[in-house]
Design a protein around this motif. Structure first.
Motif, PDB file in Angstrom:
ATOM      1  N   ALA A 129       0.838  -1.204   0.000  1.00 50.02           N
ATOM      2  CA  ALA A 129       0.000   0.000   0.000  1.00 50.02           C
ATOM      3  C   ALA A 129       0.874   1.255   0.000  1.00 50.02           C
ATOM      4  O   ALA A 129       0.591   2.241  -0.698  1.00 50.02           O
ATOM      5  CB  ALA A 129      -0.936  -0.002   1.201  1.00 50.02           C
ATOM      6  N   LEU A 130       1.958   1.197   0.783  1.00 49.16           N
ATOM      7  CA  LEU A 130       2.872   2.333   0.831  1.00 49.16           C
ATOM      8  C   LEU A 130       3.560   2.520  -0.533  1.00 49.16           C
ATOM      9  O   LEU A 130       3.634   3.641  -1.064  1.00 49.16           O
ATOM     10  CB  LEU A 130       3.911   2.086   1.931  1.00 49.16           C
ATOM     11  CG  LEU A 130       4.815   3.255   2.317  1.00 49.16           C
ATOM     12  CD1 LEU A 130       4.012   4.477   2.743  1.00 49.16           C
ATOM     13  CD2 LEU A 130       5.756   2.833   3.451  1.00 49.16           C
ATOM     14  N   HIS A 135       1.271   4.075  -2.995  1.00 51.18           N
ATOM     15  CA  HIS A 135       1.143   5.522  -2.810  1.00 51.18           C
ATOM     16  C   HIS A 135       2.374   6.235  -3.384  1.00 51.18           C
ATOM     17  O   HIS A 135       2.251   7.271  -4.052  1.00 51.18           O
ATOM     18  CB  HIS A 135       0.941   5.857  -1.331  1.00 51.18           C
ATOM     19  CG  HIS A 135       0.405   7.247  -1.129  1.00 51.18           C
ATOM     20  ND1 HIS A 135      -0.936   7.530  -1.020  1.00 51.18           N
ATOM     21  CD2 HIS A 135       1.041   8.446  -1.067  1.00 51.18           C
ATOM     22  CE1 HIS A 135      -1.101   8.840  -0.891  1.00 51.18           C
ATOM     23  NE2 HIS A 135       0.079   9.417  -0.900  1.00 51.18           N
ATOM     24  N   TRP A 136       3.546   5.694  -3.129  1.00 49.14           N
ATOM     25  CA  TRP A 136       4.768   6.297  -3.686  1.00 49.14           C
ATOM     26  C   TRP A 136       4.731   6.286  -5.208  1.00 49.14           C
ATOM     27  O   TRP A 136       5.132   7.252  -5.864  1.00 49.14           O
ATOM     28  CB  TRP A 136       6.000   5.535  -3.178  1.00 49.14           C
ATOM     29  CG  TRP A 136       6.334   5.816  -1.747  1.00 49.14           C
ATOM     30  CD1 TRP A 136       5.965   6.909  -1.018  1.00 49.14           C
ATOM     31  CD2 TRP A 136       7.128   5.001  -0.886  1.00 49.14           C
ATOM     32  NE1 TRP A 136       6.473   6.816   0.257  1.00 49.14           N
ATOM     33  CE2 TRP A 136       7.205   5.657   0.373  1.00 49.14           C
ATOM     34  CE3 TRP A 136       7.790   3.794  -1.020  1.00 49.14           C
ATOM     35  CZ2 TRP A 136       7.903   5.138   1.460  1.00 49.14           C
ATOM     36  CZ3 TRP A 136       8.489   3.269   0.056  1.00 49.14           C
ATOM     37  CH2 TRP A 136       8.552   3.937   1.286  1.00 49.14           C
ATOM     38  N   GLU A 138       2.150   6.354  -7.066  1.00 48.05           N
ATOM     39  CA  GLU A 138       1.205   7.369  -7.533  1.00 48.05           C
ATOM     40  C   GLU A 138       1.836   8.758  -7.482  1.00 48.05           C
ATOM     41  O   GLU A 138       1.673   9.555  -8.421  1.00 48.05           O
ATOM     42  CB  GLU A 138      -0.055   7.311  -6.658  1.00 48.05           C
ATOM     43  CG  GLU A 138      -1.168   8.161  -7.207  1.00 48.05           C
ATOM     44  CD  GLU A 138      -2.441   8.042  -6.372  1.00 48.05           C
ATOM     45  OE1 GLU A 138      -2.758   6.927  -5.910  1.00 48.05           O
ATOM     46  OE2 GLU A 138      -3.102   9.071  -6.179  1.00 48.05           O
ATOM     47  N   LEU A 139       2.550   9.051  -6.406  1.00 48.97           N
ATOM     48  CA  LEU A 139       3.242  10.345  -6.329  1.00 48.97           C
ATOM     49  C   LEU A 139       4.270  10.475  -7.463  1.00 48.97           C
ATOM     50  O   LEU A 139       4.383  11.532  -8.099  1.00 48.97           O
ATOM     51  CB  LEU A 139       3.931  10.508  -4.973  1.00 48.97           C
ATOM     52  CG  LEU A 139       2.994  10.675  -3.768  1.00 48.97           C
ATOM     53  CD1 LEU A 139       3.799  10.667  -2.460  1.00 48.97           C
ATOM     54  CD2 LEU A 139       2.199  11.980  -3.880  1.00 48.97           C
ATOM     55  N   HIS A 146      -0.928  16.735  -6.672  1.00 46.32           N
ATOM     56  CA  HIS A 146       0.257  16.111  -6.072  1.00 46.32           C
ATOM     57  C   HIS A 146       0.364  16.488  -4.604  1.00 46.32           C
ATOM     58  O   HIS A 146       0.594  15.634  -3.740  1.00 46.32           O
ATOM     59  CB  HIS A 146       1.511  16.527  -6.848  1.00 46.32           C
ATOM     60  CG  HIS A 146       2.744  15.797  -6.417  1.00 46.32           C
ATOM     61  ND1 HIS A 146       3.458  16.135  -5.290  1.00 46.32           N
ATOM     62  CD2 HIS A 146       3.377  14.717  -6.941  1.00 46.32           C
ATOM     63  CE1 HIS A 146       4.478  15.304  -5.148  1.00 46.32           C
ATOM     64  NE2 HIS A 146       4.457  14.437  -6.140  1.00 46.32           N
ATOM     65  N   ARG A 177      -2.109  14.580  -2.465  1.00 47.68           N
ATOM     66  CA  ARG A 177      -1.734  13.184  -2.227  1.00 47.68           C
ATOM     67  C   ARG A 177      -0.503  13.100  -1.331  1.00 47.68           C
ATOM     68  O   ARG A 177      -0.369  12.143  -0.560  1.00 47.68           O
ATOM     69  CB  ARG A 177      -1.454  12.467  -3.553  1.00 47.68           C
ATOM     70  CG  ARG A 177      -2.639  12.419  -4.503  1.00 47.68           C
ATOM     71  CD  ARG A 177      -3.822  11.680  -3.909  1.00 47.68           C
ATOM     72  NE  ARG A 177      -3.626  10.249  -3.851  1.00 47.68           N
ATOM     73  CZ  ARG A 177      -4.135   9.454  -2.907  1.00 47.68           C
ATOM     74  NH1 ARG A 177      -4.846   9.962  -1.909  1.00 47.68           N
ATOM     75  NH2 ARG A 177      -3.941   8.165  -2.940  1.00 47.68           N
ATOM     76  N   ASP A 203      -1.754  13.653   2.293  1.00 42.59           N
ATOM     77  CA  ASP A 203      -2.960  12.912   2.624  1.00 42.59           C
ATOM     78  C   ASP A 203      -2.829  12.228   4.000  1.00 42.59           C
ATOM     79  O   ASP A 203      -1.803  11.617   4.307  1.00 42.59           O
ATOM     80  CB  ASP A 203      -3.150  11.857   1.530  1.00 42.59           C
ATOM     81  CG  ASP A 203      -4.472  11.157   1.609  1.00 42.59           C
ATOM     82  OD1 ASP A 203      -5.445  11.704   1.078  1.00 42.59           O
ATOM     83  OD2 ASP A 203      -4.515  10.071   2.216  1.00 42.59           O
ATOM     84  N   TYR A 215      -2.040   8.567   3.955  1.00 44.83           N
ATOM     85  CA  TYR A 215      -0.617   8.341   3.664  1.00 44.83           C
ATOM     86  C   TYR A 215       0.196   8.483   4.952  1.00 44.83           C
ATOM     87  O   TYR A 215       1.073   7.666   5.244  1.00 44.83           O
ATOM     88  CB  TYR A 215      -0.164   9.324   2.589  1.00 44.83           C
ATOM     89  CG  TYR A 215       1.302   9.318   2.255  1.00 44.83           C
ATOM     90  CD1 TYR A 215       2.026   8.125   2.184  1.00 44.83           C
ATOM     91  CD2 TYR A 215       1.963  10.512   1.967  1.00 44.83           C
ATOM     92  CE1 TYR A 215       3.376   8.134   1.846  1.00 44.83           C
ATOM     93  CE2 TYR A 215       3.308  10.531   1.630  1.00 44.83           C
ATOM     94  CZ  TYR A 215       4.010   9.334   1.583  1.00 44.83           C
ATOM     95  OH  TYR A 215       5.340   9.352   1.251  1.00 44.83           O
ATOM     96  N   LEU A 259      -0.026   5.337   6.851  1.00 47.32           N
ATOM     97  CA  LEU A 259       0.839   4.283   6.284  1.00 47.32           C
ATOM     98  C   LEU A 259       2.288   4.480   6.733  1.00 47.32           C
ATOM     99  O   LEU A 259       2.989   3.508   7.063  1.00 47.32           O
ATOM    100  CB  LEU A 259       0.783   4.314   4.744  1.00 47.32           C
ATOM    101  CG  LEU A 259      -0.494   3.801   4.077  1.00 47.32           C
ATOM    102  CD1 LEU A 259      -0.465   4.104   2.573  1.00 47.32           C
ATOM    103  CD2 LEU A 259      -0.653   2.288   4.303  1.00 47.32           C
ATOM    104  N   THR A 316       9.831   4.994  -5.837  1.00 46.45           N
ATOM    105  CA  THR A 316       9.920   5.137  -4.374  1.00 46.45           C
ATOM    106  C   THR A 316      10.713   6.417  -4.087  1.00 46.45           C
ATOM    107  O   THR A 316      11.285   7.014  -5.017  1.00 46.45           O
ATOM    108  CB  THR A 316      10.667   3.951  -3.705  1.00 46.45           C
ATOM    109  OG1 THR A 316      12.089   4.165  -3.817  1.00 46.45           O
ATOM    110  CG2 THR A 316      10.304   2.618  -4.359  1.00 46.45           C
TER     111      THR A 316
END
Lengths: 501, 501
Positions: free
Chosen positions: A10-11, A14-15, A17-18, A55, A58, A61, A64, A67, A282
């Motif tokens: 999940a982490l 998220h990375w 997506e960023l 950006h 997110r 967030d 996040y 996480l 990452t």
């Protein structure tokens, strides 16, 4: 990285997506500089602001944050995972500590300040930008004040671009450089100048571009994961994990502009293309710092591309590309011409030797402004005085003085320049370490073979991304802390020989 | 639009954000087709999926729904504002009615189906795609079933691309076309064929591109708000309110490919560039429907670009661009060659006259599949039978038969083709109306002047965007409902004269 359980995934997602949002933002910027129709500027600015906002949302967030909390509580992370989480936490906290309203104010002021500069520079009108610079200085101090762990605002800005570095350390390196460079420039510019007339003959654009691309392909730049286009200001940009593009520019009556812009940006790109696949998407998936990044652009541009060995390999091909223009030029003359030293007014046109004095001058003025020892209204005069002292020249106007570079006019005073010279220093330190590991490097280059150098840099610098702090990376790769010694040895050796000192 | 209060501004800001997200998505697609390094495909697919997800989230946002609720309760909206709100509501409800899980399943199936087709087509292996097509048919029926107001799934798909149209109306238009086209094609292909040998000489790429760009600049395409690049499949795309780009392709041994691709996409772009500024960034800020859009590409490609008047203006310039290749070709021979009719197997290579029979064939097969009258396993045979009946030719294989077009293999059966022929029909109807308003149009074109035609189309079609339904737009612009009569009159007149029937 191991430990690939659901929470870690999940982490990572998220990375990723960023990183993808950053890549999309980079595409918006790349297109704006390369191919965008000119009437579209307003719409593109709005699209870029929208994407930055997405950006930022997110990146800050709350989910996040949770996480990251959970990851920090774990005891089973690998060192790489731990470093990624630590960097992510720092970005998360940094983004949260600067209020959104302040960011909006600062960004808007930056735009207005830039517009004022665009009008003021050709009008040679420093007075016009004074109120903007005063506000920039005020906002820069406020920005730094959100990070009270830095007692000096300059420390904050230096750390932002060069993690772990601070102004005191930069001061020491720059003092050491200046002590050698000022007399060296003095000696070199008193010696007879080499021939440079042929640099300004007509060199057709296509042939210039093709030659540069041949060289960087040989360096190891991967055109399946990148491309080169033309822009007004050359740059390197990452648009995705397999998409690292560069741009260059061509002056038809300047032999060096296109070639060395290409080699410079390709150096940045070799670094980004060399980051370990596992780190992409990452917080570890990019270069370690502004200074380390610049070390690679300068290494491939100057330590390789302006070396005697490089021209031993490429002079013949170069003359084949421009047979008429170079019919009366020897290899030695070309080598000397691309290394000519002169005291000049403009940083971006400066040679390898005087360039650092331009940087040091700006850095010192930033230091004085931020500390309050210099008032904005006195900056133009202070610029002229500093140039006379450091470079022995005085611009006939502010246009080529304090109004010369855009950096300060984007709204931030502090941290914009030191990375250039830290990069020069590190370029020689890394090169010396590579040479110690492979004593035949110069002979390789003289045969047009760059694989061993590229391989050493990939293994000791590029692959690690942000896995280590810049200090750790330098120590591991070179066996010592950041040091100006290899760079000064390189410059003294090269220019003493060139100018028979 | 007036009524510019805070609530309306909030709605406009949301529309602008949706438009900007669409523009960013268009840039990701444009770059992928033009300049993206090839190794970056995977990362780009992920970026595009991310952006679609962000768009979907904003398009179905509950707060947006409340803004629409409030707008619908107002009684002070202008007709334009009312239409914008009505369209926005329809998009909002449509997006909400199809469950996200279904969209994911369908999209994923589309990708798998496309991959199966990519392998099956060169292997001439229809059996391989049968299970994919069966699932596509099933999912297409399920998709239509989310909209029970359409009793026939084909009505739903037709309405999706051509608002207000339905299958019964399309059936009637196509029956009328077929009744004229089948015997007309028969007569034309029995007449002596014109000379076409020179179409396949070598025409250098740069000269082909330059000539096409000169023509579309004269048409009125604005290069300050657009540009043309090369792609494998030509397309038009809107990246922003002042950024409408086109692409083309060049075959060095085909005189017509680049020119008519350029004119076709420029027709789409003239439409998008002509939408009223006030509508941009709102639901009104694009073309009215697939059919009306295609009418403009076909009008500029065929009714203008393949006319005798056009070649009266351009033959001399064309021969200047290709003096060696055209030294033995007369204006009349060129005009006849770019209008040659032949019964062929491939839709995209078809001439103006037979093209519609390719489209009608596919549309009828879609109808039969969706209604259950035809099973997927029998589709390949049904294709051959329909081609024999409609065009009098039979492909030697399924590769050039049922496997020929990509459309069905993206996962949707229904609605993919009829817009092409509706566009042809409308192109003649609009042109006839413009000609009635300006009887000297042909004389204008013969002098290379397109301003009066472009002006009429901008005023009566382009500027309105989606302000009116397609039916309203056609009625207002031409004084009558959609009619095949002007198109059939045009085709009969042109081809009777060309082939001396």
């Amino acid at each position: 990285m191991t430990n690939n359980d659901t929470a870690w995934q999940a982490l990572q997602a998220h990375w990723q997506e960023l990183a993808d949002l950053s890549g999309i933002g980079a595409l918006l910027g790349w297109d704006q500089s390369t191919y965008m129709p000119r009437a579209s500027a307003g719409g593109r600015a709005r699209q870029r602001a929208l994407l930055s906002g997405l950006h930022h949302a997110r990146a800050t967030d709350a989910a996040y944050g949770r996480l990251l909390d959970a990851a920090e509580r774990r005891t089973d992370l690998t060192p790489e995972q731990g470093r990624a989480v630590q960097l992510a936490r720092k970005h998360f906290e940094d983004a949260a500590r600067v209020p959104a309203a302040f960011v909006t104010t600062w960004t808007q002021h930056g735009g207005e300040s830039y517009s004022a500069w665009v009008a003021a520079r050709p009008a040679n009108d420093f007075a016009r930008v004074v109120p903007y610079l005063e506000k920039s200085l005020d906002l820069s101090r406020q920005a730094a004040a959100f990070f009270p762990e830095f007692s000096d605002p300059m420390d904050y800005f230096v750390d932002q671009s060069d993690e772990g570095m601070n102004a005191t350390r930069v001061d020491a390196v720059f003092a050491e450089l200046r002590a050698t460079l000022v007399p060296l420039v003095e000696a070199v510019t008193n010696a007879p100048a080499p021939r440079t007339d042929f640099l300004h003959r007509h060199y057709p654009q296509d042939a210039q571009l093709r030659f540069g691309e041949d060289v960087i392909r040989a360096y190891g730049y991967d055109f399946d994961r990148g491309r080169q286009d033309l822009t007004h200001h050359p740059f390197m940009t990452r648009l995705g994990e397999r998409d690292v593009r560069i741009t260059t520019r061509v002056k038809p009556h300047d032999l060096t502009e296109c070639l060395y812009s290409t080699l410079h940006e390709a150096g940045h790109a070799l670094y980004e293309q060399g980051v370990d696949d596992a780190y992409l998407g990452t917080p570890l998936g990019q270069g370690a710092s502004a200074g380390v990044h610049e070390s690679q652009s300068r290494l491939w541009e100057n330590l390789v591309g302006r070396s005697r060995a490089f021209w031993a390999a490429y002079f013949g091909k170069f003359r084949d590309a421009f047979p008429e223009q170079l019919h009366d030029v020897t290899e030695e003359e070309l080598y000397r011409a691309v290394n000519v030293v002169s005291r000049s007014l403009i940083r971006t046109d400066a040679d390898e030797l005087t360039y650092n004095l331009h940087v040091i001058t700006r850095y010192e003025l930033e230091r004085q402004l931020l500390s309050g020892r210099l008032a904005v209204r006195d900056l133009a005069d202070a610029w002229h005085a500093a140039y006379e002292q450091n470079l022995g020249v005085r611009a006939p106007s502010d246009e080529d003085g304090v109004l010369q570079d855009v950096h300060w006019y984007f709204g931030q005073i502090g941290g914009a320049f030191q990375g250039y010279t830290l990069g020069n220093v590190l370029s020689a330190q890394f090169y010396a370490a590579a040479q110690a590991a492979h004593p035949t490097l110069d002979a390789d280059i003289a045969r047009g073979e760059f694989g061993r150098l590229h391989g050493w840099l990939r293994e000791h610098v590029y692959a690690h991304g942000r896995r280590f702090t810049p200090d750790e990376l330098v120590q591991r790769a070179t066996g010592e802390a950041l040091s100006a010694r290899p760079y000064l040895t390189y410059l003294r050796g090269k220019y003493s020989e060139l100018y028979s000192l």
